[in-house]
Design an enzyme around this catalytic site. Structure first.
Site, PDB file in Angstrom:
ATOM      1  N   GLU A  90       3.214  -1.622  16.927  1.00 46.54           N
ATOM      2  CA  GLU A  90       4.533  -1.540  17.551  1.00 46.54           C
ATOM      3  C   GLU A  90       4.416  -1.746  19.068  1.00 46.54           C
ATOM      4  O   GLU A  90       3.414  -1.373  19.667  1.00 46.54           O
ATOM      5  CB  GLU A  90       5.126  -0.144  17.345  1.00 46.54           C
ATOM      6  CG  GLU A  90       5.313   0.247  15.920  1.00 46.54           C
ATOM      7  CD  GLU A  90       5.833   1.678  15.790  1.00 46.54           C
ATOM      8  OE1 GLU A  90       6.034   2.109  14.667  1.00 46.54           O
ATOM      9  OE2 GLU A  90       6.036   2.345  16.828  1.00 46.54           O
ATOM     10  N   CYS A 110      -4.613   5.512  15.008  1.00 42.84           N
ATOM     11  CA  CYS A 110      -5.270   6.273  16.076  1.00 42.84           C
ATOM     12  C   CYS A 110      -6.145   7.351  15.456  1.00 42.84           C
ATOM     13  O   CYS A 110      -5.764   7.969  14.463  1.00 42.84           O
ATOM     14  CB  CYS A 110      -4.226   6.904  17.002  1.00 42.84           C
ATOM     15  SG  CYS A 110      -4.974   7.790  18.389  1.00 42.84           S
ATOM     16  N   CYS A 374       6.506   6.722  19.200  1.00 46.01           N
ATOM     17  CA  CYS A 374       5.283   6.021  18.824  1.00 46.01           C
ATOM     18  C   CYS A 374       4.959   6.141  17.326  1.00 46.01           C
ATOM     19  O   CYS A 374       4.832   7.230  16.800  1.00 46.01           O
ATOM     20  CB  CYS A 374       4.160   6.622  19.653  1.00 46.01           C
ATOM     21  SG  CYS A 374       2.540   6.121  19.187  1.00 46.01           S
TER      22      CYS A 374
END
Ligand code: SF4
Length: 405
Positions: A90, A110, A374
């Protein structure tokens, strides 16, 4: 097929040489990409046809495809990009007064596992390449209609590039939504800021990020000032020191989220390997080397880290430092048990810190209607269709009220 943006300048020169082309062709291609906004080799009309064909046979201008493009009523644009290996990332364009900010990702997923974060939920997949980081910037920049050249074809646009790039936009003073409505008429063209705060831990992919930022801040690249680039980190002390030693003028934002190790270990699991003291030491070192004030980010989670004792402890931690504190009231994430703080707790938290002399800012909520926090859009794209529809409609109904203390 390789993405052109993944080639180093040296590699591209070597490729051109092997094609029997003079070095100036590299400059021409770069101008097309960064000033001319070309998205295909066909558009690079001052290159010889044979060279354009050779480039098209071996490279792609962009390696990703836009899987989704969402526009918020507040002007925020969010792109979900599908990479060549089908991974999704993104990136976000935020419009605020005269600021055009690109928020970019550095990894697929992540590995830091912050408990409140949608990006970390599915774990780490891989680092992004330099080209994939740059591509986000170009794709977001290309969403901004060109102030000087709106309506021109790419060749005419290139000829006028560099005439007056800093010109004040005619839409200055309009709110972002109004500006977006005028898109296509004559709004501003340039990215003004980069925040490296999307998916991933930027300092865990520092080499590729630095190479991308070198291009973004080069005069013949995107031409951004280094002081307009913010790199965020959960706190990797060795990498923070390395960044400091480079003495670039990038801004550093440290995601703290808790004022003591016991609580931070719960919220940011990697903290048990580093500890807050080592992170603050590295942040102090960054300030000493660069003279750039460090920003501390603190996501407020109702009942967990938003209590008066946390504010007092946080104040003691940061009081003697050249610090700026950015408070981020949590945005709900489907499937996570955390909640936004009560308004009264937020107000009290801010007041306590300000009474101790800290500079505090409460981040505005942007793009609430398009899952702009996020990792949320990627997560809903990866979810089964029924769950996706539920997530999007729930987000759309959310309170969009912005807060600034
Ligand atoms: S908040 Fe940042 S560092 Fe933490 S899991 Fe999410 S993307 Fe990773």
């Amino acid at each position: 097929m390789r993405a052109l943006l993944d080639l180093t300048a040296e590699d591209f020169h070597a490729w051109l040489q092997a094609q029997g082309q003079p070095p100036l062709r590299a400059r021409q291609v770069r101008r097309w990409l960064f000033a001319g906004r070309a998205e295909s080799f066909e558009q690079m009309t001052d290159l010889p046809l044979a060279l354009r064909q050779a480039l098209a046979a071996q490279f792609q201008v962009f390696g990703s495809r836009i899987a989704r493009h969402l526009r918020s009523c507040d002007g925020t644009n969010k792109l979900l990009l599908r990479l060549t290996d089908e991974q999704l990332i993104e990136c976000v364009l935020l419009l605020e007064d005269d600021r055009h900010t690109a928020c970019i990702s550095t990894q697929v997923g992540c590995g830091m596992g912050c408990v409140f974060c949608a990006s970390g939920l599915a774990g780490f997949e891989r680092n992004l390449t330099t080209g994939e980081i740059l591509e986000q910037l170009l794709r977001l920049r290309n969403l901004l209609p060109d102030e000087q050249t709106a309506g021109m074809n790419p060749a005419a646009r290139l000829q006028t590039a560099g005439m007056n790039p800093a010109a004040r936009p005619k839409t200055a003073g309009m709110n972002p939504a109004a500006r977006l409505q005028t898109a296509g008429m004559n709004p501003a063209a340039r990215l003004s800021h980069i925040v490296v705060m999307g998916m991933g831990e930027p300092l865990a992919n520092l080499d590729n990020l630095l190479a991308a930022l070198d291009v973004a801040t080069a005069k013949d690249g995107l031409g951004l000032g280094a002081r307009h680039v913010t790199i965020s980190t959960v706190g990797l002390p060795a990498k923070m020191r390395r960044l400091a030693d480079l003495k670039k003028q990038y801004h550093l934002a440290v995601s703290l989220h808790a004022p003591n190790d016991a609580l931070r270990n719960q919220i940011v699991p990697t903290n048990d390997r580093t500890g807050i003291a080592a992170i603050l030491d590295a942040a102090d070192y960054f300030y000493a080397q660069t003279h750039r004030q460090v920003t501390y980010e603190y996501v407020l989670l109702r009942g967990l880290n938003d209590q008066p004792r946390h504010a007092e402890e946080l104040a003691r931690l940061l009081q003697q430092r050249q610090a700026h504190l950015n408070l981020i009231p949590f945005n709900d994430v489907e499937g996570l048990p955390y909640q936004r703080p009560e308004q009264a707790s937020l107000t009290d938290f801010v007041a306590r810190l300000r009474r101790r002399g800290l500079v505090v800012h409460v981040r505005k909520r942007k793009g609430a209607d398009i899952d702009a926090a996020c990792g949320q859009l990627r997560r809903s794209a990866l979810a089964p269709r029924g769950e996706q529809a539920l997530t999007l409609s729930r987000r759309g109904a959310e309170d969009r009220r912005e807060e600034r203390e």
